[in-house]
Structure formats: structure tokens, C-alpha cells
Design a protein around this motif. Structure first.
Motif, PDB file in Angstrom:
ATOM      1  N   GLN A 106       0.835  -1.200   0.000  1.00  0.00           N
ATOM      2  CA  GLN A 106       0.000   0.000   0.000  1.00  0.00           C
ATOM      3  C   GLN A 106       0.873   1.254   0.000  1.00  0.00           C
ATOM      4  O   GLN A 106       0.595   2.214  -0.713  1.00  0.00           O
ATOM      5  CB  GLN A 106      -0.919  -0.007   1.207  1.00  0.00           C
ATOM      6  CG  GLN A 106      -1.895   1.135   1.234  1.00  0.00           C
ATOM      7  CD  GLN A 106      -2.831   1.063   2.431  1.00  0.00           C
ATOM      8  OE1 GLN A 106      -2.691   0.216   3.293  1.00  0.00           O
ATOM      9  NE2 GLN A 106      -3.789   1.972   2.473  1.00  0.00           N
ATOM     10  N   ALA A 107       1.950   1.262   0.778  1.00  0.00           N
ATOM     11  CA  ALA A 107       2.835   2.418   0.867  1.00  0.00           C
ATOM     12  C   ALA A 107       3.631   2.639  -0.421  1.00  0.00           C
ATOM     13  O   ALA A 107       3.952   3.771  -0.763  1.00  0.00           O
ATOM     14  CB  ALA A 107       3.795   2.253   2.039  1.00  0.00           C
ATOM     15  N   LEU A 108       3.939   1.543  -1.140  1.00  0.00           N
ATOM     16  CA  LEU A 108       4.812   1.646  -2.308  1.00  0.00           C
ATOM     17  C   LEU A 108       4.080   1.652  -3.644  1.00  0.00           C
ATOM     18  O   LEU A 108       4.670   1.949  -4.670  1.00  0.00           O
ATOM     19  CB  LEU A 108       5.834   0.505  -2.284  1.00  0.00           C
ATOM     20  CG  LEU A 108       6.813   0.589  -1.128  1.00  0.00           C
ATOM     21  CD1 LEU A 108       7.576  -0.707  -0.975  1.00  0.00           C
ATOM     22  CD2 LEU A 108       7.756   1.762  -1.300  1.00  0.00           C
ATOM     23  N   GLY A 109       2.811   1.280  -3.652  1.00  0.00           N
ATOM     24  CA  GLY A 109       2.046   1.298  -4.891  1.00  0.00           C
ATOM     25  C   GLY A 109       2.315   0.097  -5.781  1.00  0.00           C
ATOM     26  O   GLY A 109       3.038  -0.827  -5.419  1.00  0.00           O
ATOM     27  N   GLU A 110       1.726   0.142  -6.958  1.00  0.00           N
ATOM     28  CA  GLU A 110       1.834  -0.933  -7.945  1.00  0.00           C
ATOM     29  C   GLU A 110       3.218  -0.937  -8.592  1.00  0.00           C
ATOM     30  O   GLU A 110       3.831   0.101  -8.762  1.00  0.00           O
ATOM     31  CB  GLU A 110       0.781  -0.743  -9.041  1.00  0.00           C
ATOM     32  CG  GLU A 110      -0.649  -0.797  -8.556  1.00  0.00           C
ATOM     33  CD  GLU A 110      -1.106  -2.203  -8.244  1.00  0.00           C
ATOM     34  OE1 GLU A 110      -0.710  -3.125  -8.970  1.00  0.00           O
ATOM     35  OE2 GLU A 110      -1.852  -2.372  -7.265  1.00  0.00           O
ATOM     36  N   GLY A 111       3.668  -2.137  -8.970  1.00  0.00           N
ATOM     37  CA  GLY A 111       4.933  -2.250  -9.691  1.00  0.00           C
ATOM     38  C   GLY A 111       5.953  -3.069  -8.920  1.00  0.00           C
ATOM     39  O   GLY A 111       5.770  -3.380  -7.748  1.00  0.00           O
ATOM     40  N   CYS A 163       9.319  -3.962  -6.970  1.00  0.00           N
ATOM     41  CA  CYS A 163      10.132  -3.262  -5.963  1.00  0.00           C
ATOM     42  C   CYS A 163      11.496  -3.925  -5.850  1.00  0.00           C
ATOM     43  O   CYS A 163      11.653  -5.103  -6.121  1.00  0.00           O
ATOM     44  CB  CYS A 163       9.435  -3.304  -4.605  1.00  0.00           C
ATOM     45  SG  CYS A 163       7.936  -2.313  -4.544  1.00  0.00           S
ATOM     46  N   MET A 164      12.467  -3.142  -5.443  1.00  0.00           N
ATOM     47  CA  MET A 164      13.794  -3.658  -5.167  1.00  0.00           C
ATOM     48  C   MET A 164      14.161  -3.286  -3.742  1.00  0.00           C
ATOM     49  O   MET A 164      13.653  -2.334  -3.182  1.00  0.00           O
ATOM     50  CB  MET A 164      14.815  -3.142  -6.168  1.00  0.00           C
ATOM     51  CG  MET A 164      14.963  -1.653  -6.201  1.00  0.00           C
ATOM     52  SD  MET A 164      16.007  -1.044  -7.553  1.00  0.00           S
ATOM     53  CE  MET A 164      17.466  -1.991  -7.368  1.00  0.00           C
ATOM     54  N   CYS A 165      15.050  -4.074  -3.181  1.00  0.00           N
ATOM     55  CA  CYS A 165      15.411  -3.943  -1.778  1.00  0.00           C
ATOM     56  C   CYS A 165      16.884  -3.575  -1.668  1.00  0.00           C
ATOM     57  O   CYS A 165      17.720  -4.101  -2.403  1.00  0.00           O
ATOM     58  CB  CYS A 165      15.133  -5.293  -1.112  1.00  0.00           C
ATOM     59  SG  CYS A 165      15.415  -5.333   0.627  1.00  0.00           S
ATOM     60  N   ILE A 213      15.539  -0.754   2.922  1.00  0.00           N
ATOM     61  CA  ILE A 213      14.939   0.307   2.118  1.00  0.00           C
ATOM     62  C   ILE A 213      14.350  -0.385   0.889  1.00  0.00           C
ATOM     63  O   ILE A 213      15.064  -1.058   0.146  1.00  0.00           O
ATOM     64  CB  ILE A 213      15.995   1.351   1.676  1.00  0.00           C
ATOM     65  CG1 ILE A 213      16.682   1.987   2.886  1.00  0.00           C
ATOM     66  CG2 ILE A 213      15.364   2.394   0.759  1.00  0.00           C
ATOM     67  CD1 ILE A 213      15.797   2.813   3.777  1.00  0.00           C
ATOM     68  N   VAL A 214      13.040  -0.245   0.711  1.00  0.00           N
ATOM     69  CA  VAL A 214      12.354  -0.885  -0.415  1.00  0.00           C
ATOM     70  C   VAL A 214      11.905   0.221  -1.364  1.00  0.00           C
ATOM     71  O   VAL A 214      11.308   1.216  -0.938  1.00  0.00           O
ATOM     72  CB  VAL A 214      11.161  -1.728   0.071  1.00  0.00           C
ATOM     73  CG1 VAL A 214      10.494  -2.432  -1.104  1.00  0.00           C
ATOM     74  CG2 VAL A 214      11.619  -2.744   1.115  1.00  0.00           C
TER      75      VAL A 214
END
Length: 140
Positions: A81-86, A88-90, A111-112
Motif C-alpha cells: 500500500q505504501a509503495l504502490g503498484e509495480g 520493488c527492489m530492496c 529500504i524498499v
């Protein structure tokens, strides 16, 4: 835009490359906008997370694969929810020590980043992971 940085002096950064933290870096809640800076001569596995709002604020991050073959964090439900669609990398935050060989990373709170949405968050994982894990693998 011109950006004054802690480690690289004045550089040019494209405004579209700025990452906004939807969940802030702990202890630095007032800073939300950052740019990723690379220095290929040092290593392609490390990046600098430079604040756009405070030139003296810069974190060094490392790719998890460089530190551990087994790091595969399970992000809590609120992270999506915080990062949205798509995709992600860590990245892991590095704590530089003296001597450098004693430097550590934080496995508990990566950090994502959602590069497509230009959004990031520091996520506290529910897993029992160390906040001070050796940056360098021991030689066998």
C-alpha cells in the motif's frame, strides 16, 4: 536540477529521478525526497541515497545479494500500500565502522523502492533479523 551533495559536490539530477519516501527513514522523518547516486569506480553493488533537502544527509546502501545468499525478506501487507503498484527492489543500509572490515548492514529494516512509482519506504520486517549483520562475508 542542481543538487549539492555530501560526497560528490554539486551534481545535476533529473527531477523525474527523485524518490519520495512514503514511510520515512527512522530517525530522519522530516526528510522525504532522495536521489540515488552511483559511483561505478567504487562498486556497482553500492549506491548513495542522497537527501535532496539536506546536503549533509546521505546513506550508503548495498544490494542484499552481496551480503547474504539467503536474504529474502517477506514484506508486510502495508508495504504494498505504501509503495504502490509495480516491481520493488530492496537495499540494505550500511553502517560504516572503523576499521572498515567491521562495517555492518541492517537486515531488519531494508529500504524498499518502487522505481516505476518513484516511491520508497524503510520497512521494519516481522522476521527475527539482526540490525547489525557483517557487511563482509567471512573467508572460508
Amino acid at each position: 536540477m542542481k543538487l549539492n551533495t555530501r560526497d560528490f559536490g554539486e551534481i545535476e539530477v533529473d527531477e523525474k529521478d527523485i524518490i519520495t519516501f512514503t514511510s520515512p527513514i527512522y530517525g530522519f522523518e522530516q526528510y522525504k525526497r532522495f536521489a540515488f547516486l552511483y559511483h561505478k569506480e567504487i562498486s556497482e553493488h553500492f549506491i548513495w541515497l542522497q537527501s535532496v533537502e539536506e546536503q549533509a544527509l546521505c546513506f550508503i546502501l548495498v544490494e542484499p545479494e552481496l551480503v547474504s545468499d539467503h536474504y529474502c525478506p517477506e514484506l508486510p501487507g502495508g508495504a504494498a500500500q505504501a509503495l504502490g503498484e509495480g516491481d520493488c527492489m530492496c537495499w540494505l543500509m550500511v553502517s560504516i565502522r572503523d576499521p572498515f572490515s567491521k562495517s555492518t548492514v541492517n537486515l531488519k529494516s531494508p529500504i524498499v523502492v518502487n522505481l516505476e512509482g518513484h516511491l520508497a519506504a524503510q520497512i521494519i520486517l516481522e522476521e527475527d533479523l539482526p540490525i547489525r549483520y557483517p557487511l563482509f562475508r567471512e573467508e572460508k
